[in-house]
Design a protein around this motif. Sequence first.
Motif, PDB file in Angstrom:
ATOM      1  N   GLY A 194      44.736  37.424  39.972  1.00  0.00           N
ATOM      2  CA  GLY A 194      45.272  38.751  40.234  1.00  0.00           C
ATOM      3  C   GLY A 194      46.501  39.045  39.403  1.00  0.00           C
ATOM      4  O   GLY A 194      46.620  40.127  38.796  1.00  0.00           O
ATOM      5  N   LEU A 195      47.426  38.107  39.344  1.00  0.00           N
ATOM      6  CA  LEU A 195      48.650  38.324  38.575  1.00  0.00           C
ATOM      7  C   LEU A 195      48.355  38.406  37.084  1.00  0.00           C
ATOM      8  O   LEU A 195      48.971  39.194  36.359  1.00  0.00           O
ATOM      9  N   THR A 196      47.401  37.626  36.620  1.00  0.00           N
ATOM     10  CA  THR A 196      46.995  37.691  35.211  1.00  0.00           C
ATOM     11  C   THR A 196      46.464  39.079  34.865  1.00  0.00           C
ATOM     12  O   THR A 196      46.723  39.612  33.779  1.00  0.00           O
ATOM     13  N   ALA A 200      47.888  41.762  32.044  1.00  0.00           N
ATOM     14  CA  ALA A 200      47.000  42.305  31.009  1.00  0.00           C
ATOM     15  C   ALA A 200      46.796  43.815  31.166  1.00  0.00           C
ATOM     16  O   ALA A 200      46.056  44.423  30.382  1.00  0.00           O
ATOM     17  N   ASN A 201      47.423  44.416  32.180  1.00  0.00           N
ATOM     18  CA  ASN A 201      47.299  45.845  32.485  1.00  0.00           C
ATOM     19  C   ASN A 201      45.876  46.241  32.868  1.00  0.00           C
ATOM     20  O   ASN A 201      45.496  47.400  32.761  1.00  0.00           O
ATOM     21  N   GLN A 202      45.098  45.275  33.330  1.00  0.00           N
ATOM     22  CA  GLN A 202      43.795  45.600  33.915  1.00  0.00           C
ATOM     23  C   GLN A 202      44.000  46.218  35.292  1.00  0.00           C
ATOM     24  O   GLN A 202      43.224  47.058  35.736  1.00  0.00           O
ATOM     25  N   THR A 203      45.038  45.735  35.996  1.00  0.00           N
ATOM     26  CA  THR A 203      45.563  46.387  37.190  1.00  0.00           C
ATOM     27  C   THR A 203      47.055  46.582  36.941  1.00  0.00           C
ATOM     28  O   THR A 203      47.621  45.986  36.019  1.00  0.00           O
ATOM     29  N   GLN A 204      47.682  47.399  37.751  1.00  0.00           N
ATOM     30  CA  GLN A 204      49.067  47.757  37.444  1.00  0.00           C
ATOM     31  C   GLN A 204      50.105  47.207  38.417  1.00  0.00           C
ATOM     32  O   GLN A 204      51.288  47.133  38.082  1.00  0.00           O
TER      33      GLN A 204
END
Length: 327
Positions: A194-196, A200-204
Motif C-alpha cells: 500500500g505504501l509503495t 508511485a502515485n498509483q494511490t495518493q
Amino acid sequence: MLRTKLARCLRAAGLACGLLAACTAAAAAYPDKPLKLVVPQAAGGGTDVIGRLWADYMSRHLNVPVVVENRPGANGILASSHVAKQPADGYTVLISGISYLAFNPYMYKNLPYDPGKDFDGVSLLVNTPFLLVANPQTGIRSFKDLVEKARAAPESLNFASAGKGNSTHLVVEMLEQRLGLRPTHVPYNGAAAGLTSVMANQTQLMADVLNTAAVQAKAGKVVPLAVVGSRRAASVPDVPTLAELGIADFPLPGWYALVAPKGTPSAAIDRLNAETRRFFEDPAVKTRLQELQLEPLPSTPQAVAESVARDSAAWGPLIRQLGLNND
C-alpha cells in the motif's frame, strides 16, 4: 458440652487460618513455573517484537522462564481462541490488539471466542501511532491542503490500505466521516504494498504505522500530514496530531494489550500488572520502545475492558456501515 463446643470452634478457626495461610502462600509463590505468552503473529512481526521484549523482561524479574509461542493466522482468531480455552491459572497470557478484541466481533459472524466473556485484562501495553501521508505529486503539503483538495475534487484522490477492515483502512474511513470527504479505497495485500503505491502515485493517501511511514517521509517520498496518536512523534516533530488539527477524541487505532483466560486468579493478574508497570520504567525498555516509536500504555487491568468497550462502540458501527464481513 461447653468444652465440646469450644473445641469445635477452635478447630474451625484453626482450619480457616490454615486455609488462609495456604492461599496466602500460594499467592506469594506465584509464579512457580514457566509462563507462556501466546503471540498471534509469526516470529519477527511487530506484535512478536513487542511480546518478546515483554517476555524477556518478565523472565528476569519473575525468575521463571516466559516462553513465547507464535500462533499466527486468521487475523488473530487462532491464537485468541486457543488462549480462551486454556486453564485460567495465570500461566497463559495472550498479547492481543484492537483488531482481535474490538474489530473481529463485528467482522466475523461465527467468531469462536468472545472478548468480553473469555478474557480478563492484565494491562494495556503500547499504542502504535499512525502517520497520514500523501504523494508529493498531489501538491498536498498539509492536512488543510488535503481537506481543500478532497472537497474541491472528491473523485481525484484514492487511499491505500493493508486490506479491508485493517486499521490502515478504518482510520481513513473514520477521518472521511468526520470531515465529510470521499476518497476511494484501494486495498492492497499488506501495508508495504500500500505504501509503495502511494510513493508511485498509483494511490495518493495512506495512514500507515509511524515507524514505517516516517522513514519514507524523511526520505521525501511521501508528505506527512498528521499523526494519529496521543502526541507528536520525535521522528516527525513538526507534524501535528489530529487533536491539534481540531479532530478531538479520535480513537487510537493501534493499541495492544495483555489478556488472560477468564477466571484467572486476581493475585496472578495483579502480580503481572505490577511487573508490567515496572517494565515500562526500565531504561532499556524505554529506549527500545522509543526506537520502535511505540507509545507506552501503563494501566490497570480494568482499563483493558474499558478500552475494548470504548473502541468497540467507536469502530463497530463503522465496520457495519462499510459492510465488512469476512465470513
